[in-house]
Scaffold this motif. Structure first.
Motif, PDB file in Angstrom:
ATOM      1  N   PHE A  40       0.714  -1.174   0.050  1.00 58.37           N
ATOM      2  CA  PHE A  40       0.176  -0.076  -0.030  1.00 58.37           C
ATOM      3  C   PHE A  40       0.892   1.200   0.131  1.00 58.37           C
ATOM      4  CE2 PHE A  40      -2.297  -3.330   1.944  1.00 58.37           C
ATOM      5  CZ  PHE A  40      -3.538  -3.282   1.060  1.00 58.37           C
ATOM      6  N   VAL A  41       0.369   2.082  -0.927  1.00 57.92           N
ATOM      7  CA  VAL A  41       1.120   3.413  -0.969  1.00 57.92           C
ATOM      8  C   VAL A  41       0.262   4.656  -0.466  1.00 57.92           C
ATOM      9  CG1 VAL A  41       2.434   5.040  -2.703  1.00 57.92           C
ATOM     10  CG2 VAL A  41       2.601   2.661  -2.926  1.00 57.92           C
ATOM     11  N   THR A  42       0.743   5.329   0.360  1.00 54.02           N
ATOM     12  CA  THR A  42      -0.239   6.487   0.845  1.00 54.02           C
ATOM     13  C   THR A  42       0.023   7.978  -0.192  1.00 54.02           C
ATOM     14  OG1 THR A  42       1.674   7.572   2.229  1.00 54.02           O
ATOM     15  CG2 THR A  42       0.272   6.137   3.248  1.00 54.02           C
ATOM     16  N   THR A  43      -1.166   8.393  -0.296  1.00 49.59           N
ATOM     17  CA  THR A  43      -1.242   9.637  -1.313  1.00 49.59           C
ATOM     18  C   THR A  43      -1.933  10.818  -0.682  1.00 49.59           C
ATOM     19  OG1 THR A  43      -3.286   8.845  -2.241  1.00 49.59           O
ATOM     20  CG2 THR A  43      -1.237   7.750  -3.142  1.00 49.59           C
ATOM     21  N   SER A  44      -1.643  11.830  -1.123  1.00 48.11           N
ATOM     22  CA  SER A  44      -2.451  12.892  -1.053  1.00 48.11           C
ATOM     23  C   SER A  44      -3.351  13.721  -2.250  1.00 48.11           C
ATOM     24  CB  SER A  44      -1.631  13.974  -0.361  1.00 48.11           C
ATOM     25  OG  SER A  44      -2.293  15.445  -0.184  1.00 48.11           O
ATOM     26  N   VAL A  45      -4.436  13.512  -2.388  1.00 47.70           N
ATOM     27  CA  VAL A  45      -5.219  13.744  -3.563  1.00 47.70           C
ATOM     28  C   VAL A  45      -6.213  15.088  -3.502  1.00 47.70           C
ATOM     29  CG1 VAL A  45      -6.954  12.829  -5.092  1.00 47.70           C
ATOM     30  CG2 VAL A  45      -5.038  11.131  -4.344  1.00 47.70           C
ATOM     31  N   SER A  46      -6.468  15.814  -4.060  1.00 49.17           N
ATOM     32  CA  SER A  46      -7.230  17.057  -3.936  1.00 49.17           C
ATOM     33  C   SER A  46      -8.114  17.006  -5.088  1.00 49.17           C
ATOM     34  CB  SER A  46      -6.559  18.358  -3.802  1.00 49.17           C
ATOM     35  OG  SER A  46      -7.416  19.458  -3.757  1.00 49.17           O
ATOM     36  N   ILE A  47      -9.334  16.849  -5.092  1.00 44.78           N
ATOM     37  CA  ILE A  47     -10.484  17.093  -6.484  1.00 44.78           C
ATOM     38  C   ILE A  47     -10.787  18.416  -6.324  1.00 44.78           C
ATOM     39  CG2 ILE A  47     -11.770  15.933  -7.557  1.00 44.78           C
ATOM     40  CD1 ILE A  47     -11.320  13.291  -6.098  1.00 44.78           C
ATOM     41  N   ASN A  48     -10.836  19.204  -7.038  1.00 45.06           N
ATOM     42  CA  ASN A  48     -11.511  20.569  -7.015  1.00 45.06           C
ATOM     43  C   ASN A  48     -12.581  20.330  -8.190  1.00 45.06           C
ATOM     44  OD1 ASN A  48      -9.923  22.780  -5.479  1.00 45.06           O
ATOM     45  ND2 ASN A  48      -8.567  21.205  -5.979  1.00 45.06           N
TER      46      ASN A  48
END
Length: 233
Positions: free
Chosen positions: A99-107
């Motif tokens: 598992f790979v952690t991510t930071s995702v921002s959906i605008n």
């Protein structure tokens, strides 16, 4: 001597193949990044802007070689979290996953309050406006179509500029306590109507107590429309 040289050669060759065959941290990062880039491109076609970063991966990691392309997927709903993790997996002869952690921002566009809204107010189009928000920062969801909420009632105060989320709204009462209502007693295609008085407030689909004005009996009925309730016979 020749035998020793042959054994040494085979050992070195096997060691080299093992080192080359390992799946590296860089390969895993590239797979996760490619997956997120594809996700961002897909959402861009729908009018959403996606930015992302992958978390750190230990450069010393060394997994078994994968005879099939690495498969990547979200482990949760990226629309409900701005830190979703992705699973990178190998389904080859020696399967593994990590598992790979991510930071995702959906605008994207969402309805927000054009002014402070008070509890009990009925929503009109003039009370709302559309602006870009970080959609996945709210786990309560967003609303984009004003037609879906017009006429709904505000459940609790909302600050100006705050996103309108489903939990802030409720259906208006179809019947208020003390209202005179039409009671329909139905059995298949046969029905009888009488007048009654609602003993509580309720929305369509709710069940309330109603006093039959002709018999003074109290019955439990389902609210079917504004001013109308129904009981089975």
């Amino acid at each position: 001597m020749r035998t020793q040289l042959l054994v040494l050669t085979l050992f070195i060759s096997a060691l080299a193949n093992t080192v080359q065959a390992k799946t590296s941290a860089n390969e895993i990062r590239e797979a996760a990044t490619s997956f997120l880039e594809a996700f961002a491109a897909t959402q861009a076609e729908k009018g959403y802007q996606v930015t992302f970063e992958t978390g750190s991966i230990d450069s010393r990691i060394s997994l078994a070689p994968c005879s099939a392309p690495l498969a990547v997927e979200f482990t949760g709903d990226p629309w409900k979290s701005d830190h979703p993790s992705v699973q990178v997996a190998c389904s080859g002869e020696r399967p593994w996953r990590m598992f790979v952690t991510t930071s995702v921002s959906i605008n994207g566009p969402a309805l927000v309050a054009a002014r402070p809204l008070g509890r009990g107010e009925r929503v009109t189009s003039g009370m709302l406006k559309t602006r870009s928000v970080v959609v996945n920062a709210s786990r309560r969801g967003i609303i984009t179509d004003a037609n879906l909420v017009e006429g709904m009632v505000i459940r609790r105060p909302v600050n100006a500029g705050s996103a309108i989320t489903p939990d802030l709204l409720e259906a208006p009462d179809a019947v208020s306590r003390g209202d005179h209502v039409i009671i329909t007693a139905r059995n298949g295609f046969f029905s009888v109507r009488s007048r009654g008085k609602a003993l509580a407030s309720a929305s369509v689909g709710d069940q309330i107590l109603v006093e039959n004005l002709a018999s003074s009996r109290t019955v439990r009925a389902n609210v079917t429309a504004p001013g109308h309730v129904e009981i089975p016979m």
